[in-house]
Scaffold this active site. Structure first.
Site, PDB file in Angstrom:
ATOM      1  N   GLU A 838       8.974  80.086  60.739  1.00  0.00           N
ATOM      2  CA  GLU A 838       7.708  80.052  60.020  1.00  0.00           C
ATOM      3  C   GLU A 838       6.995  78.724  60.275  1.00  0.00           C
ATOM      4  O   GLU A 838       5.815  78.698  60.606  1.00  0.00           O
ATOM      5  CB  GLU A 838       7.962  80.237  58.516  1.00  0.00           C
ATOM      6  CG  GLU A 838       6.694  80.245  57.688  1.00  0.00           C
ATOM      7  CD  GLU A 838       6.934  80.610  56.231  1.00  0.00           C
ATOM      8  OE1 GLU A 838       7.987  81.189  55.923  1.00  0.00           O
ATOM      9  OE2 GLU A 838       6.061  80.332  55.395  1.00  0.00           O
ATOM     10  N   ARG A 916       9.813  78.524  44.086  1.00  0.00           N
ATOM     11  CA  ARG A 916      10.234  79.932  43.976  1.00  0.00           C
ATOM     12  C   ARG A 916      11.565  80.026  43.240  1.00  0.00           C
ATOM     13  O   ARG A 916      11.801  80.946  42.458  1.00  0.00           O
ATOM     14  CB  ARG A 916      10.301  80.616  45.337  1.00  0.00           C
ATOM     15  CG  ARG A 916      10.518  82.119  45.202  1.00  0.00           C
ATOM     16  CD  ARG A 916      10.379  82.872  46.505  1.00  0.00           C
ATOM     17  NE  ARG A 916       9.015  83.240  46.830  1.00  0.00           N
ATOM     18  CZ  ARG A 916       8.428  84.375  46.445  1.00  0.00           C
ATOM     19  NH1 ARG A 916       9.067  85.249  45.682  1.00  0.00           N
ATOM     20  NH2 ARG A 916       7.199  84.644  46.815  1.00  0.00           N
ATOM     21  N   GLU A1297      12.827  90.408  51.741  1.00  0.00           N
ATOM     22  CA  GLU A1297      13.677  89.417  51.080  1.00  0.00           C
ATOM     23  C   GLU A1297      14.460  89.935  49.869  1.00  0.00           C
ATOM     24  O   GLU A1297      15.596  89.511  49.651  1.00  0.00           O
ATOM     25  CB  GLU A1297      12.811  88.227  50.632  1.00  0.00           C
ATOM     26  CG  GLU A1297      12.224  87.456  51.801  1.00  0.00           C
ATOM     27  CD  GLU A1297      11.148  86.499  51.347  1.00  0.00           C
ATOM     28  OE1 GLU A1297      10.087  86.977  50.911  1.00  0.00           O
ATOM     29  OE2 GLU A1297      11.352  85.288  51.417  1.00  0.00           O
TER      30      GLU A1297
END
Ligand SMILES: Cc1cc2nc3c(=O)[nH]c(=O)nc-3n(C[C@H](O)[C@H](O)[C@H](O)COP(=O)(O)OP(=O)(O)OC[C@H]3O[C@@H](n4cnc5c(N)ncnc54)[C@H](O)[C@@H]3O)c2cc1C
Ligand code: FES
Ligand code: FES
Length: 1365
Positions: A838, A916, A1297
């Site tokens: 990423e 997160r 995920e």
């Protein structure tokens, strides 16, 4: 080193200097072969056969597997072997036939059934491993008739896959087994639909839920457990295989040639006579004998050893024969492990049982020795002579004290392989001019028993941690020990015989009484310093005793059965002798079928295969490094930091620049400090370290040269001087101690009144902490980039393996100081990403772009696996400290949590990752009062980054630990307590989002029912009562994963849809295809919206000149965001075509398109989507953080071996709510793949760092991802029915995920099993177990009278070999 002179070269008169072999049926003649060339390099670079892939260069992944065939003249038959092309020197191929994936079938002509079945069974996701797996299967098919499942197991021991979770591959290839073929023939049909109510395919894993057991109703008819249509498989006929090259069969000319290949650094000799080899060895004591090259190849590649003279003895009969003698076998030193195994197997069937015991032990060990590809070429002599302290055969051979025959020009001698044979680390008594000629392995005697155990991190294809071999001879007909030799690998710098222990036991009876004596001698004789290389010191010491106990039990059982006829071992203890073995795994997949009402062309909801699967299976799919070489192309190699924290005193590339073929060196000096400062969100790191390095593996500079070998060799010659700086911060604890955090943190979320809850005396309060290790992405394709300057106005094209092409283009523009509009970043496909590509892809792409721009020439680089692992960071290790309050009934009332992640040397995405974790720290449980604080630790490690789950799994791990602590304190059942606390509709999360469409409880109840939990719990209890050394545990875990980027601006996507006049559609969108099937799903969305068949729609690539300013393909939101953009673009086009459809309602798509074109209507449209209503506000702890949630529940049962720490997953059941799945096959593939990746995270995968920040785990040899043999023996996946999601495209849900965390069920089930073991040993039931639950941690947590014997050294008294980051 003196070189062999010309006379010696020709002492054998049939000299040949030209390499001749066959590739895919065509003869290849190489006039100047270089011994440095591997077969893989030759195939890919010289022959341009790029189907075989490079995954590791060390024989550890199988991506490079090819079939090598040879004619065995003695037995008059062709032998086919799967071989790792990355280790096989091309020079060793003389006279052999190589078959690559391109040689067996293609999409253009005809697919081979092996290629077709893996693709149709959904066994290929990113496809990078697929050619290797195809070739392992193909070789098996060519080598054997009547294949059994056990053959598949062995064939795939040396192949890994990081995407699929293996189940789909196994299912596809089971169809080649004898059982499956028999059923097919018996039934005279291939149709295997479960709904036909016959019983042809055995018992369904769904038990009573099997659709066969249901009748009539519509609901039943809409379900299937069959995710692919076996009836469409082309039958396999071996008669259609290409023939072995007749030249190689008819003539032995190539076998008898004395080969001399002179390369740049080395000369390769393949003599045909023993006398030649001895002459060569006498003249050149350092000459390297190479047989399988499985050891030497790794030394050359990774330790950069240069061997000027290489001798391959494979054509010398005396070294390649196995001869049977009265007392046993003489095995030529070059005999391969597989040849030895085959001969031993034959004899085991012929010999009296007692005579074959040694052979059985060796064969059992070989099953755990490397993978099939390695065993096919590796020699027994190579294993002995390598002298590795962790060799698996040497302990057995030493316990037998076998005779080794040595030969030199001076003569012949024999030595015993006893305690005098190894003289130090990788040193033996063999003299430099001697060769090992053969090994004499005796038959066992009537009262002799030989037992060996190996414990590794992963059961299959792993080097051992400790291997133990026990050879005991009893006095006739008694259990009195006449002689015993106990040997260990892994306990010293060489294989070690525990002589004193052995001696002390002679004359004793083989009863439990000897154990304590043996243990005390072993403790004395096998000490290990707490700093011993290899680490795991306590575990290794424990294993010596535990493995001895296993052998003791096994031998006691055997002598009891064979002649003693009295029980030495109580049944309760007998399980101590066992080892885990694979069985044919069972599986089922449950999902909704679309039904007949849906028009045929509408692909949404259908389990169609990945659009590139066929090309992946034939090797035609092009990855970055497969792109054809461009004119004038250069290769780039990295100079990486070797210090974790140091001032750069000097960087001197002068020696490197003088090397042949070297063109340039770039470092921080070549760009401004502004250009040199990069990063995905914050620009806080340097492209090239300028004044100091803050981690090992950081880029100091790059060398650009004409080819990879020259560039890498030159890069090693760049001289860097450092001055070390203290402290070196490696672990989270180090960071806390030194107060080393990123300045933007800590961040806090507060809900309710936590203090009041903790003061409320009616609540129970528990404090605890948990720790989760990091995880290497191990995407199969390492980071790669290829930049091609357009020579005009700074235009430049970058082909890269990035999940985020827009960012690559943006940062490239920044580094080159040009506008983004001059740069096009293109991504065809990635060989896996999982978050690792990423942001960190920039580390490769940007230097490549800089070099291409400066030199105005195309530049390429694909990282070697060890470079990739050292440079690109991993999943963040996490530490979570918590305090939780609950009512006496178990209702969670409040939590105070501190979350730390180890970010490494730059912040990268670490802030968002910890955030997160904060959002997910309560997993699926409602906690009304919360204070959660996130800290981001700055350390001297490579910068850690996104990885599937992005902090979510680590946060959820905290919740699962809390709930279990509460259950344990209250003495309540964990499942009941979890159920009690599950979120429901209308409850609000700790970040203020009110839940709707919450299906958690449905998933939970369905999983409990489907897994038959109650019955299995009773069975487990029963099992645990009966077995002292094996324990089972079961665990149920939910997942609730928020879907959206938590950074609001990233929740946008675009699409461009072009309709051409022939009706074909070219679709572009902002997402990258990395195996997750995104392009396939996008085509399905377009197919429904446009109302056309998928065959009319094509996606070529992801490119920044088609859709600009895209977000990374990440956060599981690829299909949600891009799907909506595609939908919108297609709707625009449908609207434009509507008038033509209305005018000609019976017409075809092509006619409407054509009519619109004639009418001058635009046939292209863009689509854009920005997720509505999103936006979490940190200050007010309110606003919508997530678009929606993906829910799921899993239940896993495990069994552990309390003595070795090994485990096996017996069964996993998963129920997931994926809304109305766009493609159930792809979604189930994602669930299974994520689960197995998570399984690796929670059990196997360990990053090994030295206290000074050196990464030891740099390849598949040291870093173990799950293999074929690790999957649950029964694996059932169901998609929740009737739960459409109103907030995503066609009611679907994101999947990438969310399922990963469900693998923690295995971790928690292991914990339950350990608890049972501790209960037996009278140990406290409350204990701490870090994740991953490795064999070492499992064994050490099963505390017992063995572990108690070890003193725990004072942690301040030594420097450990490794630390947990
Ligand atoms: C992926 C992988 C997995 C592995 N797994 C295991 C494992 O599970 N267990 C284990 O024990 N090992 C393992 N190994 C190590 C290795 O495969 C074995 O040691 C193997 O037996 C070496 O054989 P070879 O023929 O390939 O040796 P080569 O690499 O060809 O040679 C190895 C050494 O032996 C010397 N040598 C070979 N023959 C002679 C001779 N006749 N006389 C004198 N010297 C000689 C060579 O000069 C060289 O120094 C693994 C290796 C790899 C790459
Ligand atoms: S590339 Fe050869 S085994 Fe990995
Ligand atoms: S499909 Fe196996 S590694 Fe990607």
């Amino acid at each position: 080193m003196s070189s062999v002179n010309a006379e010696d070269d020709v002492c054998d008169n049939n000299v040949c200097t030209e390499l001749v072999f066959y590739v895919n049926g065509k003869k290849v003649t190489e006039p100047q072969p270089d011994p440095d060339w591997t077969l893989l390099w030759y195939l890919r670079k010289k022959l341009r056969l790029t189907g075989s892939k490079l995954g590791c260069s060390e024989g550890g992944c199988g991506a490079c597997t090819v079939m090598v065939s040879k004619y065995n003249r003695k037995e008059n038959k062709i032998i086919h072997l799967a071989v790792n092309a990355c280790l096989a020197p091309v020079c060793s191929m003389h006279g052999l036939a190589v078959t690559t994936v391109e040689g067996i079938g293609s999409t253009k002509e005809k697919l081979h059934p092996v290629q077709e079945r893996i693709a149709k069974a959904h066994g290929s996701q990113c496809g990078f491993c697929t050619p290797g797996i195809v070739m392992s299967m193909y070789t098996l098919l060519r080598s054997r008739q009547n294949i059994k499942y056990s053959d598949l197991e062995v064939a795939f021991q040396g192949n890994l896959c990081r995407c699929t979770g293996y189940r789909a591959i196994i299912e596809g290839y089971k169809t080649f087994t004898e059982d499956w073929e028999l059923q097919r023939i018996t039934n005279g049909t291939l149709n295997n639909s479960c709904t036909t109510n016959d019983n042809r395919f055995g018992t369904c894993a769904m038990g009573k839920d099997c659709c066969r057991n249901k009748t009539g109703t519509n609901e039943d008819e809409s379900e299937t457990q069959h995710i692919f249509d076996r009836s469409s498989f082309v039958p396999y006929h071996s008669s259609q295989e290409p023939i072995f090259p007749p030249e190689l069969k008819l003539f032995d000319v190539y076998d008898n040639q004395y080969l001399i290949f002179k390369g740049k650094q080395s000369t390769w000799y393949r003599p045909t006579k023993l006398s030649t080899i001895l002459a060569l060895k006498e003249k050149n004591n350092d000459a390297k004998i190479v047989v399988g090259n499985t050891e030497v190849g790794v030394e050359v590649k990774f330790k950069h050893c240069v061997y000027p003279i290489i001798i391959m003895p494979n054509c010398i009969p005396d070294m390649n024969e196995i001869t049977e003698k009265e007392t046993g076998f003489t095995i030529g030193a070059s005999v391969t492990l597989v040849e030895m195994e085959n001969v031993f197997k034959k004899y085991i069937n012929k010999l009296p049982q007692h005579k074959a015991r040694t052979l059985v032990t060796i064969i059992d060990m070989l099953n755990w020795f490397a993978g099939k590809q390695i065993r096919n070429v590796a020699s027994i002599g190579g294993n002995i002579m390598t002298g590795s302290p962790i060799s698996d055969l040497n302990p057995i051979l030493m316990s037998l004290k076998v005779k080794l025959n040595l030969l030199s020009k001076q003569g012949f001698r024999s030595v015993l392989m006893d305690e005098t044979f190894f003289t130090g680390y990788r040193k033996t008594v063999v003299k430099p001019d001697e060769i090992l000629l053969s090994i004499e392995i005796p038959y066992s005697e009537k009262y002799q028993y030989v037992q060996a155990y190996k414990q590794a991190k992963r059961r299959e294809d792993d080097i051992s941690i400790v291997t133990a071999a026990i050879n005991v001879i009893f006095e006739d007909n008694t259990n009195i020990i006449k002689n015993i030799t106990i040997a260990f690998g892994g306990m010293a710098p060489m294989t070690k015989i525990a002589s004193q222990t052995s001696q002390s036991l002679i004359g004793e009876k083989w009863t439990e009484g000897i154990l304590e004596k043996a243990y005390s001698y072993m403790l004395e004789e096998l000490p290990l310093s707490p700093s011993a290389p290899g680490g795991n010191v306590q575990f290794r010491r424990t294993l010596t005793m535990s493995l001895f106990l296993k052998a003791f039990i096994a031998i006691a059982q055997q002598i009891s059965n064979d002649y003693l006829h009295e029980d030495i071992i109580k049944p309760y203890h007998s399980s101590g002798a066992d080892q885990f073995h694979g069985n044919m795994p069972k599986s089922s997949q449950y999902f909704d079928l679309v039904g007949d009402k849906q028009v045929k062309s509408d692909a949404v909801g259908r389990p169609i295969q990945h659009m590139s699967a066929f090309k992946q299976a034939t090797g035609e799919a092009i990855y970055c490094d497969d792109m054809p070489v461009a004119e004038n192309e250069l290769y780039l190699a990295f100079v990486l930091s070797k210090k974790a924290h140091a001032k750069l005193i000097s960087i001197d590339p002068s020696k490197a620049l003088k090397e042949p073929g070297v063109v340039a060196f770039f470092s921080a000096k070549d760009i401004t400090s502004h250009q040199n400062t990069i990063g995905p969100i914050f620009h806080d790191e340097e492209l090239f370290a300028s004044e100091k390095v803050i981690s090992q593996g950081q880029t100091i500079g790059v060398v650009v040269a004409q080819d990879q070998a020259s560039a890498q060799a030159a890069a090693r010659k760049v001289n860097v001087e450092y001055e070390e700086i203290q402290p070196i911060i490696v672990t989270i604890e180090d960071a806390i101690k030194h107060n080393s955090f990123y300045p933007q943190y800590p961040k806090k979320m507060i809900k309710g009144d936590v203090e009041a809850i903790f003061q409320d005396k009616s609540n129970i309060i528990i404090e605890g902490q948990c720790r989760m290790g990091g995880q290497e992405h191990f995407y199969f394709e390492t980071n790669a980039a290829f930049a091609n300057p357009k020579k005009e106005d700074d235009e430049l094209e970058i082909f890269c393996s990035s999940q985020h092409p827009s960012e690559i283009a943006k940062l490239a523009a920044h580094v080159l100081n040009i506008p983004i509009n001059r740069i096009v970043a293109r991504v065809k496909r990635l060989g896996g990403g999982f978050g690792g590509k990423e942001s960190r892809g920039m580390l490769v792409a940007l230097p490549v772009v800089l070099a291409a721009h400066r030199l105005n020439r195309p530049v390429r680089c694909m990282l070697d696996r060890d470079e990739d692992m050292q440079m690109t960071g991993t999943r963040h290790p996490f530490l979570i400290k918590y305090k939780v309050a609950a009512t006496k009934e178990g209702k969670l009332m409040g939590a105070k949590v501190h979350i730390y992640n180890n970010a490494g040397y730059s912040i990268d995405l670490s802030g968002a990752v910890v955030e997160r974790a904060m959002f997910h720290f309560s997993n699926a449980y409602y906690i009304p009062n919360v204070e959660v604080v996130g800290h981001v630790c700055r350390t001297n490690l490579p910068s850690n980054t996104a990885f599937r789950g992005f902090g979510g799994p680590q946060g959820m791990f905290g919740a699962e630990n809390m709930i279990r602590d509460v259950a344990c304190r209250l003495g309540k059942n964990v499942e009941e307590l979890s159920r009690l606390n599950l979120y429901q509709d209308n409850l609000s999360t700790h970040f203020g989002q009110t839940l709707t469409h919450c299906t958690l409880q449905r998933c939970w109840d369905e999983c409990i029912e489907k897994s038959d939990l109650a019955t299995r719990k009773t069975n487990i209890e029963q099992f645990n009562k009966q077995h002292r050394w094996r324990k089972r545990g079961v665990s149920l875990v939910p997942t609730m994963f928020g879907i959206a980027f938590t950074e609001k601006l990233l929740n946008q996507a675009g699409a461009l849809v072009l309709i051409y006049v022939d009706g074909s559609v070219l679709l572009s969108h902002g997402g990258t295809e990395m195996g997750q099937g995104l392009h396939t799903k996008m085509i399905q969305v377009a197919s429904r919206t446009l109302g056309i068949d998928v065959s009319k729609i094509y996606i070529s690539e992801t490119a920044t000149d088609k859709v600009p300013n895209t977000s990374a393909t990440a956060a599981s939101s690829g299909s949600d965001l891009n799907g909506m953009a595609v939908l919108q673009a297609c709707e625009t086009l449908v609207e434009r075509l509507q008038p033509y459809k209305e005018k000609n309602p019976n017409g075809k798509w092509e006619q409407w398109v054509s009519a619109a074109y004639v009418d001058r209507v635009s046939l292209f449209a863009t689509g854009f989507h920005a997720t509505p209503d999103l936006g979490y506000n940190w200050k007010t702890n309110s606003g919508r953080a997530f678009n929606y949630y993906t829910y799921g529940v899993a239940c896993s049962e495990v069994e552990i071996d309390c003595l070795s720490g090994d485990h096996q997953v017996r069964r996993t059941d998963i129920v997931m709510d994926l809304g109305t799945s766009l493609n159930p096959a792809i979604d189930i593939g994602q669930i299974e793949g994520a689960f197995i990746q998570g399984y690796g995270l929670f059990t196997l995968e360990e990053l090994i760092y030295s206290p000074t920040g050196t990464l030891y785990s740099r390849g598949p040899g040291a870093y173990k991802i799950p293999g074929f043999g690790d999957i649950p023996q029964e694996f059932n996946v169901s998609l929740l029915k009737g739960a459409p999601n109103p907030r995503a495209v066609y009611s679907s849900k994101a999947v990438g995920e969310p399922p990963l965390f469900l693998a923690s069920t295995v971790y928690f089930a292991i914990k339950e099993a350990i608890r049972a073991a501790r209960a037996d040993a009278g140990m406290p039931l409350d204990f701490y177990l870090e994740s991953p639950a490795t064999s070492a941690r499992i064994r050490m947590a099963c505390e017992d009278n063995i572990t108690k014997k070890l003193n725990i050294p004072d942690p301040d008294s030594f420097v450990p070999w490794n630390v947990v980051p």
